[in-house]
Every structure is written in structure tokens, then in C-alpha cells.
Design a protein around this motif. Sequence first.
Motif, PDB file in Angstrom:
ATOM      1  N   TYR A 381       3.400 -14.038  -1.265  1.00 14.58           N
ATOM      2  CA  TYR A 381       2.030 -13.602  -1.003  1.00 14.58           C
ATOM      3  C   TYR A 381       1.854 -13.259   0.457  1.00 14.58           C
ATOM      4  O   TYR A 381       2.470 -13.875   1.321  1.00 14.58           O
ATOM      5  CB  TYR A 381       1.033 -14.729  -1.288  1.00 14.58           C
ATOM      6  N   LEU A 382       0.944 -12.307   0.690  1.00 13.08           N
ATOM      7  CA  LEU A 382       0.464 -12.111   2.055  1.00 13.08           C
ATOM      8  C   LEU A 382      -0.597 -13.174   2.285  1.00 13.08           C
ATOM      9  O   LEU A 382      -1.509 -13.306   1.475  1.00 13.08           O
ATOM     10  CB  LEU A 382      -0.211 -10.745   2.151  1.00 13.08           C
ATOM     11  N   THR A 383      -0.495 -13.937   3.358  1.00 19.82           N
ATOM     12  CA  THR A 383      -1.472 -14.999   3.547  1.00 19.82           C
ATOM     13  C   THR A 383      -2.269 -14.862   4.836  1.00 19.82           C
ATOM     14  O   THR A 383      -3.320 -15.457   4.961  1.00 19.82           O
ATOM     15  CB  THR A 383      -0.783 -16.379   3.565  1.00 19.82           C
ATOM     16  N   SER A 384      -1.758 -14.084   5.782  1.00 15.32           N
ATOM     17  CA  SER A 384      -2.507 -14.051   7.051  1.00 15.32           C
ATOM     18  C   SER A 384      -3.664 -13.073   6.960  1.00 15.32           C
ATOM     19  O   SER A 384      -3.562 -12.009   6.334  1.00 15.32           O
ATOM     20  CB  SER A 384      -1.583 -13.674   8.208  1.00 15.32           C
ATOM     21  N   ALA A 385      -4.772 -13.466   7.584  1.00 14.12           N
ATOM     22  CA  ALA A 385      -5.971 -12.609   7.589  1.00 14.12           C
ATOM     23  C   ALA A 385      -5.617 -11.263   8.207  1.00 14.12           C
ATOM     24  O   ALA A 385      -6.097 -10.218   7.767  1.00 14.12           O
ATOM     25  CB  ALA A 385      -7.077 -13.291   8.371  1.00 14.12           C
ATOM     26  N   ARG A 386      -4.729 -11.304   9.209  1.00 15.48           N
ATOM     27  CA  ARG A 386      -4.330 -10.077   9.906  1.00 15.48           C
ATOM     28  C   ARG A 386      -3.701  -9.077   8.934  1.00 15.48           C
ATOM     29  O   ARG A 386      -4.148  -7.951   8.792  1.00 15.48           O
ATOM     30  CB  ARG A 386      -3.335 -10.417  11.011  1.00 15.48           C
ATOM     31  N   SER A 387      -2.656  -9.533   8.217  1.00 17.93           N
ATOM     32  CA  SER A 387      -1.970  -8.583   7.347  1.00 17.93           C
ATOM     33  C   SER A 387      -2.827  -8.190   6.149  1.00 17.93           C
ATOM     34  O   SER A 387      -2.762  -7.050   5.694  1.00 17.93           O
ATOM     35  CB  SER A 387      -0.606  -9.105   6.911  1.00 17.93           C
ATOM     36  N   LEU A 388      -3.638  -9.128   5.671  1.00 17.40           N
ATOM     37  CA  LEU A 388      -4.499  -8.776   4.533  1.00 17.40           C
ATOM     38  C   LEU A 388      -5.505  -7.710   4.918  1.00 17.40           C
ATOM     39  O   LEU A 388      -5.747  -6.776   4.149  1.00 17.40           O
ATOM     40  CB  LEU A 388      -5.221 -10.027   4.020  1.00 17.40           C
ATOM     41  N   SER A 389      -6.047  -7.817   6.141  1.00 18.96           N
ATOM     42  CA  SER A 389      -7.047  -6.811   6.514  1.00 18.96           C
ATOM     43  C   SER A 389      -6.378  -5.454   6.706  1.00 18.96           C
ATOM     44  O   SER A 389      -6.947  -4.424   6.355  1.00 18.96           O
ATOM     45  CB  SER A 389      -7.849  -7.250   7.740  1.00 18.96           C
ATOM     46  N   ILE A 390      -5.151  -5.446   7.216  1.00 18.44           N
ATOM     47  CA  ILE A 390      -4.453  -4.157   7.348  1.00 18.44           C
ATOM     48  C   ILE A 390      -4.182  -3.562   5.964  1.00 18.44           C
ATOM     49  O   ILE A 390      -4.408  -2.380   5.720  1.00 18.44           O
ATOM     50  CB  ILE A 390      -3.120  -4.302   8.135  1.00 18.44           C
ATOM     51  N   LEU A 391      -3.733  -4.424   5.042  1.00 20.25           N
ATOM     52  CA  LEU A 391      -3.405  -3.889   3.711  1.00 20.25           C
ATOM     53  C   LEU A 391      -4.656  -3.374   2.993  1.00 20.25           C
ATOM     54  O   LEU A 391      -4.596  -2.391   2.252  1.00 20.25           O
ATOM     55  CB  LEU A 391      -2.682  -4.951   2.863  1.00 20.25           C
ATOM     56  N   ARG A 392      -5.790  -4.022   3.244  1.00 20.91           N
ATOM     57  CA  ARG A 392      -7.045  -3.522   2.662  1.00 20.91           C
ATOM     58  C   ARG A 392      -7.354  -2.130   3.216  1.00 20.91           C
ATOM     59  O   ARG A 392      -7.768  -1.235   2.493  1.00 20.91           O
ATOM     60  CB  ARG A 392      -8.207  -4.477   2.968  1.00 20.91           C
ATOM     61  N   LYS A 393      -7.098  -1.963   4.524  1.00 20.25           N
ATOM     62  CA  LYS A 393      -7.314  -0.647   5.147  1.00 20.25           C
ATOM     63  C   LYS A 393      -6.387   0.378   4.502  1.00 20.25           C
ATOM     64  O   LYS A 393      -6.774   1.509   4.236  1.00 20.25           O
ATOM     65  CB  LYS A 393      -6.995  -0.743   6.648  1.00 20.25           C
ATOM     66  N   VAL A 394      -5.141  -0.046   4.257  1.00 22.98           N
ATOM     67  CA  VAL A 394      -4.160   0.850   3.644  1.00 22.98           C
ATOM     68  C   VAL A 394      -4.665   1.300   2.276  1.00 22.98           C
ATOM     69  O   VAL A 394      -4.629   2.493   1.933  1.00 22.98           O
ATOM     70  CB  VAL A 394      -2.780   0.145   3.506  1.00 22.98           C
ATOM     71  N   LEU A 395      -5.170   0.342   1.505  1.00 22.87           N
ATOM     72  CA  LEU A 395      -5.655   0.669   0.164  1.00 22.87           C
ATOM     73  C   LEU A 395      -6.792   1.695   0.235  1.00 22.87           C
ATOM     74  O   LEU A 395      -6.772   2.696  -0.493  1.00 22.87           O
ATOM     75  CB  LEU A 395      -6.132  -0.608  -0.552  1.00 22.87           C
ATOM     76  N   ASP A 396      -7.746   1.451   1.129  1.00 23.62           N
ATOM     77  CA  ASP A 396      -8.863   2.395   1.272  1.00 23.62           C
ATOM     78  C   ASP A 396      -8.357   3.776   1.663  1.00 23.62           C
ATOM     79  O   ASP A 396      -8.820   4.790   1.140  1.00 23.62           O
ATOM     80  CB  ASP A 396      -9.846   1.910   2.361  1.00 23.62           C
ATOM     81  N   SER A 397      -7.384   3.789   2.582  1.00 26.41           N
ATOM     82  CA  SER A 397      -6.875   5.083   3.047  1.00 26.41           C
ATOM     83  C   SER A 397      -6.174   5.828   1.914  1.00 26.41           C
ATOM     84  O   SER A 397      -6.332   7.046   1.775  1.00 26.41           O
ATOM     85  CB  SER A 397      -5.905   4.903   4.210  1.00 26.41           C
ATOM     86  N   VAL A 398      -5.398   5.094   1.092  1.00 25.38           N
ATOM     87  CA  VAL A 398      -4.707   5.757  -0.026  1.00 25.38           C
ATOM     88  C   VAL A 398      -5.753   6.355  -0.972  1.00 25.38           C
ATOM     89  O   VAL A 398      -5.612   7.495  -1.434  1.00 25.38           O
ATOM     90  CB  VAL A 398      -3.781   4.767  -0.782  1.00 25.38           C
ATOM     91  N   LYS A 399      -6.804   5.592  -1.213  1.00 21.71           N
ATOM     92  CA  LYS A 399      -7.868   6.099  -2.104  1.00 21.71           C
ATOM     93  C   LYS A 399      -8.480   7.373  -1.534  1.00 21.71           C
ATOM     94  O   LYS A 399      -8.718   8.338  -2.264  1.00 21.71           O
ATOM     95  CB  LYS A 399      -8.957   5.039  -2.268  1.00 21.71           C
ATOM     96  N   ASN A 400      -8.724   7.358  -0.215  1.00 20.95           N
ATOM     97  CA  ASN A 400      -9.306   8.537   0.426  1.00 20.95           C
ATOM     98  C   ASN A 400      -8.402   9.748   0.318  1.00 20.95           C
ATOM     99  O   ASN A 400      -8.859  10.860   0.070  1.00 20.95           O
ATOM    100  CB  ASN A 400      -9.579   8.260   1.904  1.00 20.95           C
ATOM    101  N   VAL A 401      -7.103   9.513   0.511  1.00 18.40           N
ATOM    102  CA  VAL A 401      -6.159  10.630   0.427  1.00 18.40           C
ATOM    103  C   VAL A 401      -6.178  11.220  -0.983  1.00 18.40           C
ATOM    104  O   VAL A 401      -6.204  12.440  -1.174  1.00 18.40           O
ATOM    105  CB  VAL A 401      -4.727  10.177   0.801  1.00 18.40           C
ATOM    106  N   ARG A 402      -6.225  10.335  -1.973  1.00 20.47           N
ATOM    107  CA  ARG A 402      -6.230  10.832  -3.358  1.00 20.47           C
ATOM    108  C   ARG A 402      -7.482  11.666  -3.630  1.00 20.47           C
ATOM    109  O   ARG A 402      -7.435  12.679  -4.310  1.00 20.47           O
ATOM    110  CB  ARG A 402      -6.134   9.663  -4.337  1.00 20.47           C
ATOM    111  N   LYS A 403      -8.601  11.190  -3.064  1.00 20.31           N
ATOM    112  CA  LYS A 403      -9.848  11.933  -3.220  1.00 20.31           C
ATOM    113  C   LYS A 403      -9.702  13.315  -2.575  1.00 20.31           C
ATOM    114  O   LYS A 403     -10.078  14.329  -3.154  1.00 20.31           O
ATOM    115  CB  LYS A 403     -10.980  11.155  -2.540  1.00 20.31           C
TER     116      LYS A 403
END
Length: 449
Positions: A381-403
Motif C-alpha cells: 500500500y501507499l501509506t504516506s500522505a505525500r505519495s497519496l496526494s501526488i497519486l490523487r493528482k495523477v488520477l485527476d490529470s489522467v481523467k482530464n487527459v481522457r476528457k
Amino acid sequence: MDDTIAAISTSQGVGAISIIRVSGEEAIEIVSKIFSNKNFHNASSHTIHYGYIMDGLEKVDEVLVTIMRAPKTFTKEDIVEINAHGSIVTTDKILELLLVNGCRLAEPGEFTKRAFLNGRIDLTEAEGIMDLINSKTDISRKIALNQVGGKVSDMIRNLRDELAGIIANIEVNIDYPEYEDIEEITIDKINSNLSELEKKIDKILTESKNGEVLTNGIKTAIIGKPNVGKSSLLNRLIGEEKAIVTDVKGTTRDSVEATLRIDNLILNLIDTAGIRDTNDLVESIGVDKSIKFINQADLILFVVNYNEKLSEEDKLILSKLRGKNYITVVNKCDLEKKIDDSNLENVIYVSALNDVNIDEIGKKIKEMFNLEKIETTDLTYLTSARSLSILRKVLDSVKNVRKGIEENYPIDMVEIDLKDIWNLLGEIIGESYDEELLDQLFSRFCVGK
Ligand code: GDP
């Protein structure tokens, strides 16, 4: 990073052995100056040497000294570890001698920081080391060890590789624009590949919630009006007299923080004052705090009295709890039933005084957080707040690119966005970083790690 650092790596206190650690170019030379064993200077790597630490002609301690030559060491630098007798006076004296002879006192986490900067470990592995040191349960230890062993890094690298594949596809597309047919097929393919990637990231984020909860614990507030037995319950859960138990209404004003372990669950408990609609200044601090705690907590234990009708205060609490993770702990069930419990949800009947049914609380929490079967999963698991917040940003960005793709954005723009996402993923493992982030991250380590 040119200087040689030293620190006491074991905890400061009396123990059989303490370890003083030295890392850097001059580690061997500096230790040689204060070590009685004159052959030490030329010793081969990964050998242990017996002798005395000397302050001039005076013996300071009888020690075993380990020599580890670069690059096969934790920091990839020369490392010397002195195993001394575990007395604060002795270890302080040895450290002082090292500093006098040219070492600099290591900052918190500086050995691990060097391991990172010298490419021995990546950032998630470094964070794993910190989690491992701080782990409070067997499960959180396993999660941290997986992270130290590179399983989380592999997970992120795999995502990056997939993304690199997609970017390569786009480059083909840009390089051969004349093939219109190929372009259409490729765009479809890119979109479906990105959709796969999105699903994977989403799954990692969802599952990582377990890791976060298991590693960092559940912030838990015990809420209820005065005298229902919150402190008694807390004491039962902790198993020691930490909170004040009293008959006088409203005395539990200060919040008592305690960490509680139930099997593999960590509850970071906050014992709050009773919620009241009141103008009393002191009490109103309690009210404000309690409402704040309800909003901040991941889990609320709402305690009511089996022997009393639900009061307006209880109803006020209930209204604040709507939509939260909470358990209604009906306490004092050893007494006569006076409560009207027909509308209560998530109820457990207990007697804090007589230790009845307290175990059920842990079981219920595991159920609420879907942690019952967690022991059988692979615990990456990713457990650090740091990496989780980056991965959340990544997810949003992927969604935006698909849009963007669906809205026919120029393909070269899509490619630029995907490269940004690739870089963002790299931040998780520390392929790119800024100094401030590193300082912040490693300052949370202990000195000597
Ligand atoms: P708080 O103000 O909510 O923290 O309540 P306390 O924990 O201080 O308890 C108030 C009183 O209720 C004390 O006298 C406790 O001994 C008593 N008490 C707590 N739990 C129980 C219980 O399960 N049964 C009975 N009969 N009394 C209890």
C-alpha cells in the motif's frame, strides 16, 4: 554531503549495547584516531574489531567496531559502527570524541537521506524505513517492510512504464501523421489504455485507504454528555488508568490522547468533554472542541447511558453524527434499562464498569473499515500522505487527459500532458524532488537513522 557525520543510533537510555554510527569519506580515519586497535585502518570491509575507544591515553569504553567500506553500505559511503556499552555517559563521550576529531553531528534522518541521495533507496523506500521504525502493530510492520523492500516502488514504476508505452504510441502517431487510419485507431487505443491506467490508479488509491488506516491508525473521538462513562470506557479500552474517572459532572474537560491497539488496529483516541448547549465559558470550550473532534475524527464512539432517557444533549450529538463513521456505545447496561434505543444505529451494549462486551467494539470497527480479511492480502500500500496526494493528482490529470481526447484536443498537447503525469509519478519515488521537501521529510526521522 562531503562531511562525515556521526550520531547515536540506538535510543538514548541505559541498555546492554548502544550503537554510534559514522558515515562519510573520513569515517574510518576519524574512528582510527580514537580506537586502540591500530590495524583497524587497513581492515577489510564488513569486519568486526575488538578494542578500546581512547581519549588520549585514557580508556573510555571496551567496544566492538564494525567497518563497512563504500559502496556496499546503507549510505553507499564508508560506515563505521561502534558497539559500546549502553550508558548515556559512555555514548555521549564517544560521540563527543568523534565530533572533536572531525565528524559533524548528523541531522535527523541524515543517514537515510544520504542513502536516498546516493541512489541506494528511493523516496518510498525511505518513507518505509520511517514507518518500520514507528510501526505499532504486526500488520503495519509488514506493510512498511514491503515498502522498504521496494514493492510500492515497483507498483509506481509499473504505472510509469505503462504510461511510457502510451506516450510512445502517441509519438508514432505524431511522427507518421500521414497515415490517417492509423491515427484513428491509435487515438482509440490510447484512450482505452488510459482508461485501464485510470482503473489501476483508482484501485491503488482505494486499497491504500486500508494501508493508511493500518499504518497511521484511526483518529477516534469518544463523544457523549458528562457522566455517561466516557473516561471509564477509555480506561477499559486502554487497560490502564490514564483518563480521569470521576462522579462530578463535566470534569473531563481536557482531551486525553492515547494510542490504543486492538489486534492489528491502532486507535488514536481523543477523550472529549461532553457536548452541551451552554453559555458557560469553560463548558463551551468543551462543546466547541467536541464538535471540532466530531468533524476531524475518522471514527466516533458515541457513548450514552442505558440507565437514562436520551437527553436533548444526546439528540444534539446524534444530529452532528449523521453521515459519519460512528458506533453508539450504550454504557451502564448493568443498570436498569431506561433508554429508548429504538432509533439508535450501530449499537453496542457495554458496561465499562464490569468489562462487559468491550471486545465487540474492536470487532465492529474492523467491520466498519473493511479490515476483517486484511491479514490475507499482500499488503502493498501507499501509506504516506505525500505519495497519496501526488497519486490523487495523477488520477485527476489522467481523467482530464481522457476528457481532452474525447474533445479532440491536438494529440501533441495530449502527449505533453502525459509527460507531465509521468514526471508527477516520478515524484512519488523521488526521481524529482525539491530540497525543502527532502528536509521536511527527513526531519521526521530520528537522529542516527
Ligand atoms: P464521563 O464523564 O463520561 O467521562 O464519565 P466517567 O467515566 O467519569 O463515569 C461517570 C460515573 O459512571 C463514574 O462513577 C463511573 O464509575 C460510572 N460508570 C462508568 N461506567 C459504568 C458502568 O458501566 N456501569 C455503572 N453502573 N457505572 C458506570
